[in-house]
Design a protein around this motif. Structure first.
Motif, PDB file in Angstrom:
ATOM      1  N   HIS A   1      -1.588  -3.276   0.782  1.00 50.35           N
ATOM      2  CA  HIS A   1      -2.212  -1.979   1.078  1.00 50.35           C
ATOM      3  C   HIS A   1      -3.725  -2.117   1.236  1.00 50.35           C
ATOM      4  O   HIS A   1      -4.316  -1.550   2.169  1.00 50.35           O
ATOM      5  CB  HIS A   1      -1.904  -0.977  -0.033  1.00 50.35           C
ATOM      6  N   ASP A   2      -4.358  -2.852   0.338  1.00 49.66           N
ATOM      7  CA  ASP A   2      -5.814  -3.010   0.391  1.00 49.66           C
ATOM      8  C   ASP A   2      -6.272  -3.661   1.689  1.00 49.66           C
ATOM      9  O   ASP A   2      -7.366  -3.374   2.183  1.00 49.66           O
ATOM     10  CB  ASP A   2      -6.308  -3.835  -0.799  1.00 49.66           C
ATOM     11  N   LYS A   3      -5.422  -4.537   2.245  1.00 50.19           N
ATOM     12  CA  LYS A   3      -5.777  -5.225   3.487  1.00 50.19           C
ATOM     13  C   LYS A   3      -5.231  -4.521   4.731  1.00 50.19           C
ATOM     14  O   LYS A   3      -5.393  -5.006   5.845  1.00 50.19           O
ATOM     15  CB  LYS A   3      -5.247  -6.671   3.462  1.00 50.19           C
ATOM     16  N   SER A   4      -4.598  -3.375   4.546  1.00 53.33           N
ATOM     17  CA  SER A   4      -3.937  -2.700   5.664  1.00 53.33           C
ATOM     18  C   SER A   4      -4.868  -1.801   6.462  1.00 53.33           C
ATOM     19  O   SER A   4      -4.554  -1.407   7.582  1.00 53.33           O
ATOM     20  CB  SER A   4      -2.780  -1.838   5.144  1.00 53.33           C
ATOM     21  N   ARG A   5      -5.979  -1.405   5.862  1.00 53.26           N
ATOM     22  CA  ARG A   5      -6.933  -0.480   6.468  1.00 53.26           C
ATOM     23  C   ARG A   5      -6.340   0.926   6.642  1.00 53.26           C
ATOM     24  O   ARG A   5      -6.850   1.731   7.421  1.00 53.26           O
ATOM     25  CB  ARG A   5      -7.443  -1.013   7.817  1.00 53.26           C
ATOM     26  N   ARG A   6      -5.277   1.215   5.930  1.00 49.21           N
ATOM     27  CA  ARG A   6      -4.724   2.567   5.967  1.00 49.21           C
ATOM     28  C   ARG A   6      -5.625   3.500   5.162  1.00 49.21           C
ATOM     29  O   ARG A   6      -6.151   3.120   4.120  1.00 49.21           O
ATOM     30  CB  ARG A   6      -3.294   2.587   5.425  1.00 49.21           C
ATOM     31  N   LYS A   7      -5.780   4.744   5.635  1.00 49.90           N
ATOM     32  CA  LYS A   7      -6.737   5.672   5.047  1.00 49.90           C
ATOM     33  C   LYS A   7      -6.232   6.316   3.754  1.00 49.90           C
ATOM     34  O   LYS A   7      -7.022   6.739   2.913  1.00 49.90           O
ATOM     35  CB  LYS A   7      -7.076   6.763   6.059  1.00 49.90           C
ATOM     36  N   GLY A   8      -4.905   6.443   3.622  1.00 47.63           N
ATOM     37  CA  GLY A   8      -4.350   7.145   2.476  1.00 47.63           C
ATOM     38  C   GLY A   8      -4.277   6.304   1.212  1.00 47.63           C
ATOM     39  O   GLY A   8      -4.735   5.158   1.164  1.00 47.63           O
ATOM     40  N   LYS A   9      -3.664   6.880   0.172  1.00 44.84           N
ATOM     41  CA  LYS A   9      -3.577   6.262  -1.143  1.00 44.84           C
ATOM     42  C   LYS A   9      -2.440   5.235  -1.224  1.00 44.84           C
ATOM     43  O   LYS A   9      -1.514   5.248  -0.415  1.00 44.84           O
ATOM     44  CB  LYS A   9      -3.344   7.336  -2.212  1.00 44.84           C
ATOM     45  N   TYR A  10      -2.551   4.404  -2.222  1.00 43.77           N
ATOM     46  CA  TYR A  10      -1.449   3.527  -2.628  1.00 43.77           C
ATOM     47  C   TYR A  10      -0.728   4.233  -3.768  1.00 43.77           C
ATOM     48  O   TYR A  10      -1.322   4.530  -4.805  1.00 43.77           O
ATOM     49  CB  TYR A  10      -1.990   2.173  -3.091  1.00 43.77           C
TER      50      TYR A  10
ATOM     51  N   PHE B   1       5.992  10.781  -1.373  1.00 41.27           N
ATOM     52  CA  PHE B   1       5.766  10.611   0.057  1.00 41.27           C
ATOM     53  C   PHE B   1       4.505  11.352   0.502  1.00 41.27           C
ATOM     54  O   PHE B   1       3.680  10.800   1.248  1.00 41.27           O
ATOM     55  CB  PHE B   1       6.978  11.109   0.857  1.00 41.27           C
ATOM     56  N   MET B   2       4.367  12.605   0.059  1.00 37.85           N
ATOM     57  CA  MET B   2       3.203  13.383   0.461  1.00 37.85           C
ATOM     58  C   MET B   2       1.917  12.802  -0.139  1.00 37.85           C
ATOM     59  O   MET B   2       0.872  12.772   0.513  1.00 37.85           O
ATOM     60  CB  MET B   2       3.372  14.837   0.033  1.00 37.85           C
ATOM     61  N   GLU B   3       1.991  12.335  -1.369  1.00 37.67           N
ATOM     62  CA  GLU B   3       0.812  11.735  -1.998  1.00 37.67           C
ATOM     63  C   GLU B   3       0.374  10.467  -1.275  1.00 37.67           C
ATOM     64  O   GLU B   3      -0.804  10.130  -1.256  1.00 37.67           O
ATOM     65  CB  GLU B   3       1.112  11.411  -3.468  1.00 37.67           C
ATOM     66  N   ALA B   4       1.348   9.764  -0.668  1.00 35.74           N
ATOM     67  CA  ALA B   4       1.050   8.509   0.023  1.00 35.74           C
ATOM     68  C   ALA B   4       0.850   8.703   1.527  1.00 35.74           C
ATOM     69  O   ALA B   4       0.807   7.725   2.277  1.00 35.74           O
ATOM     70  CB  ALA B   4       2.171   7.507  -0.218  1.00 35.74           C
ATOM     71  N   HIS B   5       0.716   9.943   1.986  1.00 39.27           N
ATOM     72  CA  HIS B   5       0.547  10.222   3.414  1.00 39.27           C
ATOM     73  C   HIS B   5      -0.643   9.435   3.978  1.00 39.27           C
ATOM     74  O   HIS B   5      -1.737   9.435   3.398  1.00 39.27           O
ATOM     75  CB  HIS B   5       0.336  11.724   3.631  1.00 39.27           C
ATOM     76  N   GLN B   6      -0.411   8.723   5.060  1.00 44.87           N
ATOM     77  CA  GLN B   6      -1.380   7.843   5.710  1.00 44.87           C
ATOM     78  C   GLN B   6      -1.749   6.644   4.822  1.00 44.87           C
ATOM     79  O   GLN B   6      -2.723   5.943   5.091  1.00 44.87           O
ATOM     80  CB  GLN B   6      -2.648   8.612   6.101  1.00 44.87           C
ATOM     81  N   GLY B   7      -0.963   6.426   3.793  1.00 44.52           N
ATOM     82  CA  GLY B   7      -1.188   5.294   2.906  1.00 44.52           C
ATOM     83  C   GLY B   7       0.078   4.470   2.743  1.00 44.52           C
ATOM     84  O   GLY B   7       0.856   4.307   3.691  1.00 44.52           O
ATOM     85  N   THR B   8       0.293   3.971   1.539  1.00 40.74           N
ATOM     86  CA  THR B   8       1.424   3.084   1.254  1.00 40.74           C
ATOM     87  C   THR B   8       2.216   3.600   0.063  1.00 40.74           C
ATOM     88  O   THR B   8       1.640   3.956  -0.964  1.00 40.74           O
ATOM     89  CB  THR B   8       0.928   1.657   0.935  1.00 40.74           C
ATOM     90  N   LEU B   9       3.538   3.625   0.207  1.00 41.05           N
ATOM     91  CA  LEU B   9       4.430   3.978  -0.900  1.00 41.05           C
ATOM     92  C   LEU B   9       5.177   2.731  -1.327  1.00 41.05           C
ATOM     93  O   LEU B   9       5.918   2.134  -0.544  1.00 41.05           O
ATOM     94  CB  LEU B   9       5.417   5.065  -0.474  1.00 41.05           C
ATOM     95  N   PHE B  10       4.954   2.317  -2.581  1.00 40.80           N
ATOM     96  CA  PHE B  10       5.624   1.141  -3.136  1.00 40.80           C
ATOM     97  C   PHE B  10       6.757   1.605  -4.033  1.00 40.80           C
ATOM     98  O   PHE B  10       6.533   2.250  -5.063  1.00 40.80           O
ATOM     99  CB  PHE B  10       4.631   0.293  -3.926  1.00 40.80           C
ATOM    100  N   LEU B  11       7.985   1.290  -3.654  1.00 41.85           N
ATOM    101  CA  LEU B  11       9.174   1.658  -4.428  1.00 41.85           C
ATOM    102  C   LEU B  11       9.694   0.408  -5.130  1.00 41.85           C
ATOM    103  O   LEU B  11      10.367  -0.433  -4.519  1.00 41.85           O
ATOM    104  CB  LEU B  11      10.245   2.252  -3.514  1.00 41.85           C
ATOM    105  N   ASP B  12       9.374   0.297  -6.404  1.00 38.27           N
ATOM    106  CA  ASP B  12       9.810  -0.857  -7.186  1.00 38.27           C
ATOM    107  C   ASP B  12      11.238  -0.644  -7.667  1.00 38.27           C
ATOM    108  O   ASP B  12      11.691   0.486  -7.836  1.00 38.27           O
ATOM    109  CB  ASP B  12       8.876  -1.055  -8.380  1.00 38.27           C
TER     110      ASP B  12
ATOM    111  N   GLU C   1      10.960  20.968   7.596  1.00 38.17           N
ATOM    112  CA  GLU C   1      10.631  19.550   7.508  1.00 38.17           C
ATOM    113  C   GLU C   1       9.188  19.332   7.955  1.00 38.17           C
ATOM    114  O   GLU C   1       8.704  19.999   8.875  1.00 38.17           O
ATOM    115  CB  GLU C   1      11.570  18.720   8.388  1.00 38.17           C
ATOM    116  N   LYS C   2       8.521  18.395   7.307  1.00 43.11           N
ATOM    117  CA  LYS C   2       7.131  18.108   7.632  1.00 43.11           C
ATOM    118  C   LYS C   2       6.988  16.639   8.024  1.00 43.11           C
ATOM    119  O   LYS C   2       7.554  15.762   7.365  1.00 43.11           O
ATOM    120  CB  LYS C   2       6.231  18.412   6.433  1.00 43.11           C
ATOM    121  N   PRO C   3       6.227  16.364   9.097  1.00 45.03           N
ATOM    122  CA  PRO C   3       6.017  14.957   9.500  1.00 45.03           C
ATOM    123  C   PRO C   3       5.214  14.204   8.444  1.00 45.03           C
ATOM    124  O   PRO C   3       4.347  14.771   7.784  1.00 45.03           O
ATOM    125  CB  PRO C   3       5.250  15.080  10.816  1.00 45.03           C
ATOM    126  N   ILE C   4       5.517  12.928   8.293  1.00 43.22           N
ATOM    127  CA  ILE C   4       4.859  12.125   7.275  1.00 43.22           C
ATOM    128  C   ILE C   4       4.553  10.740   7.843  1.00 43.22           C
ATOM    129  O   ILE C   4       5.329  10.186   8.625  1.00 43.22           O
ATOM    130  CB  ILE C   4       5.752  12.008   6.006  1.00 43.22           C
TER     131      ILE C   4
END
Length: 299
Positions: free
Chosen positions: A49-58, A94-105, A135-138
């Motif tokens: 995630h840190d190297k992805s340049r995605r704007k959202g949260k991890y 999903f919403m918290e990670a919008h434009q970011g990364t969701l890690f499902l362990d 439904e909302k786009p994500i």
């Protein structure tokens, strides 16, 4: 362990999984990470995630802690009043990670019903909160991880094959620490600087750490140094000060032998339904499955 940068590993040991992670980081492809407990799957996911340049949260979520009843709410959120106890609106992972990364362990532990809902969200690129119709786009990059063998779980109908192919676009396998001697030395140095700023390790203490097999991997290494630092109190830690955990294998085997007859009896009583057996005994489905397979091999 989240503060540990994978770039701190020696340049001579940029292993295959790490090189692939670096190449894949700027993309949005789903990544599946496999490895024993404690090898650093969460560290690798955050690194990507840190190297992805995605704007959202991890955002990290452990699927093993999700009940069948609340899994959809944790993933997709819920509206106020959607069910008993839903006193306020919840955004969901999903919403918290919008434009970011969701890690499902521990993705292997996700309930089958929720697996279908996750597949629908990934395929459509949309989510629907529990209690809502819209439904909302994500835009979320999915990284999943487990220590389980998903191919075996697919064969046992415990994990959806179609979801597996959606999640496992890139498969990264992290070797256990006992197979990474260069990393072990580097990690010892890293944790000494982080955890023991006023202490240091003697040569015999370092050798004792290097000779241990580390069944608990990075997590065990860090905890061992913490425990040794606290119990010793000396400026220099020697081999005698390194407090390794006693082997757990025999104790686990004894406990396993005790519970296996109950698991198999319940499994037969439920017409060989793994999910129902797990629910009745309060166990994970993967635990039931492991005992069923072991029983079949010993018959």
């Amino acid at each position: 362990m989240a503060n540990l940068s994978l770039y701190s590993l020696p340049s001579t040991n940029k292993t295959k999984y790490l090189n692939m992670a670096i190449k894949a980081a700027p993309t949005s492809i789903p990544i599946f990470i496999q490895g024993e407990s404690g090898v650093g799957k969460d560290i690798l996911a955050r690194f990507i995630h840190d190297k992805s340049r995605r704007k959202g949260k991890y955002v990290a979520l452990n699927a093993a802690g999700l009940s069948k009843e609340l899994a959809a709410s944790e993933l997709f959120g819920h509206a106020k009043g959607a069910f008993t106890g839903a006193h306020q609106e919840k955004p969901g992972a999903f919403m918290e990670a919008h434009q970011g990364t969701l890690f499902l362990d521990e993705i292997a532990e996700l309930p089958l019903q929720t697996q279908a809902e996750l597949l629908r969200a990934i395929e459509s690129g949309k989510i629907r909160k529990v209690g809502e119709t819209e439904e909302k786009p994500i835009d979320v990059r999915i990284i999943t991880a487990t220590h389980q063998n998903l191919n075996q779980m697919i064969s046992a109908k415990l994990f959806r094959e179609d979801l597996y192919y959606r999640l496992c676009v890139l498969h990264l396998e992290i070797p256990p620490l006992r197979q990474r001697p260069e990393d072990l030395t580097c990690l010892i140095n890293h944790f000494v600087q982080e955890l023991l700023p006023r202490q240091n390790l003697s040569e015999d203490a370092t050798k004792k750490l290097q000779n241990h097999s580390w069944p608990g991997n990075i997590r065990e290494l860090k905890n061992t140094l913490l425990r040794s630092m606290i119990t010793s109190g000396e400026t220099t830690l020697h081999a005698k000060d390194i407090k390794l955990q006693p082997a757990l294998k025999s104790a686990q085997l004894n406990w396993s032998n005790l519970i296996q007859p109950s698991i198999i009896k319940t499994y037969e009583h439920t017409n060989r339904n793994v999910a129902q057996t797990a629910k009745l005994l309060g166990l994970r489905r993967s635990v039931v499955y492991q005992h069923v397979r072991r029983s079949q091999h010993t018959d």
